[in-house]
Design a protein around this motif. Sequence first.
Motif, PDB file in Angstrom:
ATOM      1  N   LYS A 144      -4.646  -1.525   9.418  1.00  0.00           N
ATOM      2  CA  LYS A 144      -5.659  -2.350  10.078  1.00  0.00           C
ATOM      3  C   LYS A 144      -5.982  -3.587   9.247  1.00  0.00           C
ATOM      4  CE  LYS A 144      -7.960   1.509  12.468  1.00  0.00           C
ATOM      5  NZ  LYS A 144      -9.191   2.338  12.532  1.00  0.00           N
ATOM      6  N   ARG A 145      -5.815  -3.465   7.929  1.00  0.00           N
ATOM      7  CA  ARG A 145      -6.110  -4.588   7.044  1.00  0.00           C
ATOM      8  C   ARG A 145      -4.897  -5.486   6.840  1.00  0.00           C
ATOM      9  NH1 ARG A 145      -8.706  -0.158   4.556  1.00  0.00           N
ATOM     10  NH2 ARG A 145      -7.024   0.108   3.032  1.00  0.00           N
ATOM     11  N   TRP A 171      -0.546  -5.543   7.921  1.00  0.00           N
ATOM     12  CA  TRP A 171       0.591  -4.855   8.531  1.00  0.00           C
ATOM     13  C   TRP A 171       1.845  -5.072   7.685  1.00  0.00           C
ATOM     14  CZ3 TRP A 171      -0.472  -1.908  12.780  1.00  0.00           C
ATOM     15  CH2 TRP A 171       0.611  -1.200  13.316  1.00  0.00           C
ATOM     16  N   ARG A 199      -1.642  16.517   8.674  1.00  0.00           N
ATOM     17  CA  ARG A 199      -2.445  15.829   9.702  1.00  0.00           C
ATOM     18  C   ARG A 199      -1.598  15.207  10.822  1.00  0.00           C
ATOM     19  NH1 ARG A 199      -7.538  12.501   7.934  1.00  0.00           N
ATOM     20  NH2 ARG A 199      -6.077  11.142   6.826  1.00  0.00           N
ATOM     21  N   LEU A 253      -2.531   4.312   8.847  1.00  0.00           N
ATOM     22  CA  LEU A 253      -3.078   3.511   9.943  1.00  0.00           C
ATOM     23  C   LEU A 253      -4.324   2.755   9.508  1.00  0.00           C
ATOM     24  CD1 LEU A 253      -2.568   6.042  12.888  1.00  0.00           C
ATOM     25  CD2 LEU A 253      -1.405   3.832  12.595  1.00  0.00           C
ATOM     26  N   GLU A 254      -5.131   3.367   8.646  1.00  0.00           N
ATOM     27  CA  GLU A 254      -6.312   2.665   8.137  1.00  0.00           C
ATOM     28  C   GLU A 254      -5.892   1.459   7.302  1.00  0.00           C
ATOM     29  OE1 GLU A 254      -9.556   3.142   8.794  1.00  0.00           O
ATOM     30  OE2 GLU A 254      -8.798   4.552  10.301  1.00  0.00           O
ATOM     31  N   HIS A 255      -4.902   1.638   6.439  1.00  0.00           N
ATOM     32  CA  HIS A 255      -4.379   0.521   5.642  1.00  0.00           C
ATOM     33  C   HIS A 255      -3.825  -0.589   6.542  1.00  0.00           C
ATOM     34  CE1 HIS A 255      -4.735   2.262   1.620  1.00  0.00           C
ATOM     35  NE2 HIS A 255      -4.211   3.401   2.070  1.00  0.00           N
ATOM     36  N   SER A 283       0.841  -1.197   0.000  1.00  0.00           N
ATOM     37  CA  SER A 283       0.000   0.000   0.000  1.00  0.00           C
ATOM     38  C   SER A 283       0.872   1.241   0.000  1.00  0.00           C
ATOM     39  CB  SER A 283      -0.946   0.023   1.205  1.00  0.00           C
ATOM     40  OG  SER A 283      -0.206   0.049   2.412  1.00  0.00           O
ATOM     41  N   ALA A 291       0.285   5.490   1.173  1.00  0.00           N
ATOM     42  CA  ALA A 291      -0.644   6.420   1.816  1.00  0.00           C
ATOM     43  C   ALA A 291      -0.069   7.826   1.800  1.00  0.00           C
ATOM     44  CB  ALA A 291      -0.917   5.986   3.259  1.00  0.00           C
ATOM     45  N   LEU A 313      -2.351   9.033   8.986  1.00  0.00           N
ATOM     46  CA  LEU A 313      -3.689   8.601   9.366  1.00  0.00           C
ATOM     47  C   LEU A 313      -4.277   7.655   8.330  1.00  0.00           C
ATOM     48  CD1 LEU A 313      -5.229  11.838  10.929  1.00  0.00           C
ATOM     49  CD2 LEU A 313      -3.994   9.958  12.024  1.00  0.00           C
ATOM     50  N   PHE A 314      -4.054   7.959   7.043  1.00  0.00           N
ATOM     51  CA  PHE A 314      -4.458   7.017   6.008  1.00  0.00           C
ATOM     52  C   PHE A 314      -3.668   5.714   6.150  1.00  0.00           C
ATOM     53  CE2 PHE A 314      -5.851  10.804   3.371  1.00  0.00           C
ATOM     54  CZ  PHE A 314      -7.201  10.485   3.437  1.00  0.00           C
TER      55      PHE A 314
END
Length: 366
Positions: free
Chosen positions: A46-47, A49, A61, A42-44, A33, A35, A39-40
């Motif tokens: 979660k799916r 690592w 941010r 961290l969202e990735h 991924s 980003a 913050l983006f």
Amino acid sequence: MSAIRVMIVDDSAVVRQVVRQALSADPGIEVISAASDPLFALEHMKRQWPDVIVLDIEMPRMDGLTFLRKLMAEHPTPVVICSSLAASGSDAAMNALAAGAVSIITKPTSGLKQFLEDSSNDIVQAVKAAARANIRRLARPAAGTPAAAPRPRLSADAVIPATPAGGLGSGAGMVRTTERFVAIGTSTGGTQALEAVLTRLPAVAPPIVIVQHMPERFTAMFAERLNGLCAIEVREARHGDRITPGRALIAPGGKHMMVTRSGAQYTVEVVDGPLVNRHRPSVDVLFRSCAKFAGRNATGIIMTGMGDDGARGLREMHDTGATTYAEDESTCVVFGMPKEAIRLGGVDHVLPLDRIPEAIMQSVRG
């Protein structure tokens, strides 16, 4: 063997694209991924690592340093900093190293796309080195240096000739002296390791000379930072500096440092020269000079680091009568340099990091 999973976190679309292309070209790396800010990211995460994160410092941010500290506190993960601040905002770069970054790649402020394309191999090698870092050690503030690009590999012979058997290092032909000193060599993870060692030494500690693999600009700041934390004086070495008790001299980035004799006293020489073991400064160059001009009056210590720089030099110190130590695997971020020194038979004692300050203090007692 599974591919190294990499996440790129950078607010520049150009950087994300070019770094992704560089990494994806290596079959051992998978970019899972990219980003535009933490913050983006961290969202990735979660799916899925990542194994390694390539991280910018200046982002919207949440800045990269805050994100890095959050990672190291909650889920230690190898991080390669890729930032223009490494050149112009060196305090930020040193803070990143102190916070746990494994290595740093300096981005220019202009010509970015071409630079990243030209430096694609550096980026790939830095990610691969980071993936081998000891995550348990990264849970504490840890650091390292950018991985060296593939270059012709030269030995210490390119800077300083070897000591013949029975030569100066063994004591023949030298003015007798009671002065003793400690030589330390380290690389990836070394900034953390050196801080852990030097901050535990009293002001009356024996003289210390250090090679830490670091680029230009970083060594002076690193020494200044340690000087503010330690009871001993710590500073970047200058040509002709005397090696004296209560002082640690760190080889300047981009230069080799050697120990030499001036009568019964030891001084350092800071010189130009080719890369040795793909490094400048090189641990092998320092250690060979110690073998040649100090012999049993020196103590050699090799600590965490990737590769084998210093392993042969430590064996030379050992063979001329110096007492030698290697950091134990259990506390190394990367066990490469100590492991190779042990394999070559140049190590008298293997110690965890927390016992090295005691060994340094014992060295003045012979």
